[in-house]
Write an enzyme that holds these catalytic residues in place. Sequence first.
Site, PDB file in Angstrom:
ATOM      1  N   HIS A 104       0.710  -1.451  -0.019  1.00 25.65           N
ATOM      2  CA  HIS A 104       0.005   0.014  -0.225  1.00 25.65           C
ATOM      3  C   HIS A 104       0.744   1.418   0.044  1.00 25.65           C
ATOM      4  O   HIS A 104       0.235   2.472  -0.027  1.00 25.65           O
ATOM      5  CB  HIS A 104      -1.022   0.039   1.351  1.00 25.65           C
ATOM      6  CG  HIS A 104      -0.430   0.327   2.504  1.00 25.65           C
ATOM      7  ND1 HIS A 104      -0.389   1.569   3.223  1.00 25.65           N
ATOM      8  CD2 HIS A 104       0.112  -0.396   3.418  1.00 25.65           C
ATOM      9  CE1 HIS A 104      -0.082   1.241   4.441  1.00 25.65           C
ATOM     10  NE2 HIS A 104       0.472   0.203   4.645  1.00 25.65           N
TER      11      HIS A 104
ATOM     12  N   CYS B  14      -0.050  10.449  18.595  1.00 31.17           N
ATOM     13  CA  CYS B  14      -0.609  11.041  19.722  1.00 31.17           C
ATOM     14  C   CYS B  14      -0.881   9.499  20.641  1.00 31.17           C
ATOM     15  O   CYS B  14      -1.295   8.579  20.219  1.00 31.17           O
ATOM     16  CB  CYS B  14      -2.068  11.249  19.532  1.00 31.17           C
ATOM     17  SG  CYS B  14      -2.308  13.013  18.660  1.00 31.17           S
TER      18      CYS B  14
HETATM   19  C1  LIG Z   1       4.466   1.550   6.129  1.00 31.17           C
HETATM   20  C2  LIG Z   1       5.649   1.096   6.669  1.00 31.17           C
HETATM   21  C3  LIG Z   1       5.743   0.015   7.246  1.00 31.17           C
HETATM   22  C4  LIG Z   1       4.722  -0.981   7.563  1.00 31.17           C
HETATM   23  O1  LIG Z   1       4.093  -1.658   6.566  1.00 31.17           O
HETATM   24  P1  LIG Z   1       2.747  -2.215   6.555  1.00 31.17           P
HETATM   25  O2  LIG Z   1       2.524  -2.817   5.282  1.00 31.17           O
HETATM   26  O3  LIG Z   1       1.611  -1.024   6.757  1.00 31.17           O
HETATM   27  O4  LIG Z   1       2.581  -3.146   7.541  1.00 31.17           O
HETATM   28  C5  LIG Z   1       7.235  -0.640   7.658  1.00 31.17           C
HETATM   29  N1  LIG Z   1       8.144   0.000   7.304  1.00 31.17           N
HETATM   30  C6  LIG Z   1       8.303   1.370   6.917  1.00 31.17           C
HETATM   31  C7  LIG Z   1       9.511   1.984   6.373  1.00 31.17           C
HETATM   32  C8  LIG Z   1       7.028   1.934   6.392  1.00 31.17           C
HETATM   33  O5  LIG Z   1       6.985   3.110   5.840  1.00 31.17           O
END
Ligand SMILES: *Cc1c(COP(=O)(O)O)cnc(C)c1O
Length: 382
Positions: free
Chosen positions: A203, A326
Amino acid sequence: MKKPVYLDYAATTPVDPAVADEMIKYLTPDGLFGNPASRTHGFGWQAEAAVESARGQVASLIHADPREIVWTSGATESDNLAIKGAVAGRDNAHVITSAIEHKAVVDTCKWLESRGVDVTWLSPGSDGRIQPDQVFDALRPETVLVSLMLVNNELGCVTDIAAIGSELRSRGVMFHVDAAQAAGKLPVDVTAMPIDLMSLSGHKVYGPKGVGALYVRRSPDVRIEAQIHGGGHERGMRSGTLPTHQIAGMGKAFAMAEACLDDDMQHLECLRTAFLDGLKGLPGVTLNGSDACRVPGIINLSFDGVDAESLMLGLRDLAVSSGSACASAAVEPSFVLRGIGLSDELAHRALRFSMGRFTTAEEIAFASAQIVDVVTRLRAVR
Ligand SMILES: *Cc1c(COP(=O)(O)O)cnc(C)c1O
């Protein structure tokens, strides 16, 4: 122009419409809804073919072999699997990471610490970057794993993974890299980066939430212990029925990221320049993190004399993120900003603006004009 303007692409991206079109094919009775692990009929074979095609698409973006891709539920799970899986069964293990990793790495390492694993927490410079020598100086004979992110999610700064990796390889220390913010934003090539494990998320790259992958190198062979046990899916490393629609969506998103990489990067460089140019008339603005070694789409700024909470209230037409998370009642300043040496006061004045494929020049012009307006107004009433 739709308002509020979305400037929080580092938190998540919308699913590209072409990705959504792909995903819908694997859900309904007239679609390819079979279980990819069903070996006895065409429903299963077709779903399996979709999963394998997506595996190839994800592998291709990072120049990996498809057999090196393990599906997970997201980069959080990938980080957990990589770190816990690498350390499992090692006595007197020592792990090196940094103070500004994503929570998925920080909290996993803290958990290991509570179970007796020795963890070294490196502090980056004020540019948000860990220098290779810091890592090498922290190495011990019992060091099992180093975990560092490729691109920091709050600052956008880029770690010199290649330099760190080649030394770790020669010393036989495993290297995990969280690349959730890097894939699709800069070229990532595991053949040129001596790393062992790499976390990816759907995502952050215009794919769906709830799906990710862990790259696990085959040559030299990297062994990690499974954290989720069940049917022995994913060569025993991660059990659970594969979510075909999520996986097909992530595959399509990564294929698009590969095809669009140059355009996406150029688009974001232009937007970054326009955004910062738009703020030039405003004094007292500090860019947090490196301005040289960074991805263009993440811009973290502190505004003298204005706290982020009031500024966000004033910027109602912009969806942005403060460095602050928060925690129950109290507003804690970002541990990442404190990690690069900002005082609590300065950390409380920081906002992250992150842009993406669907951000327009018009939106950026609107955003910078709004910021100039609101900051000027807030400073005047102080
Ligand atoms: C968003 C993110 C995650 C977590 O990813 P998810 O797919 O939401 O579990 C881990 N590491 C970094 C650097 C991120 O930006």
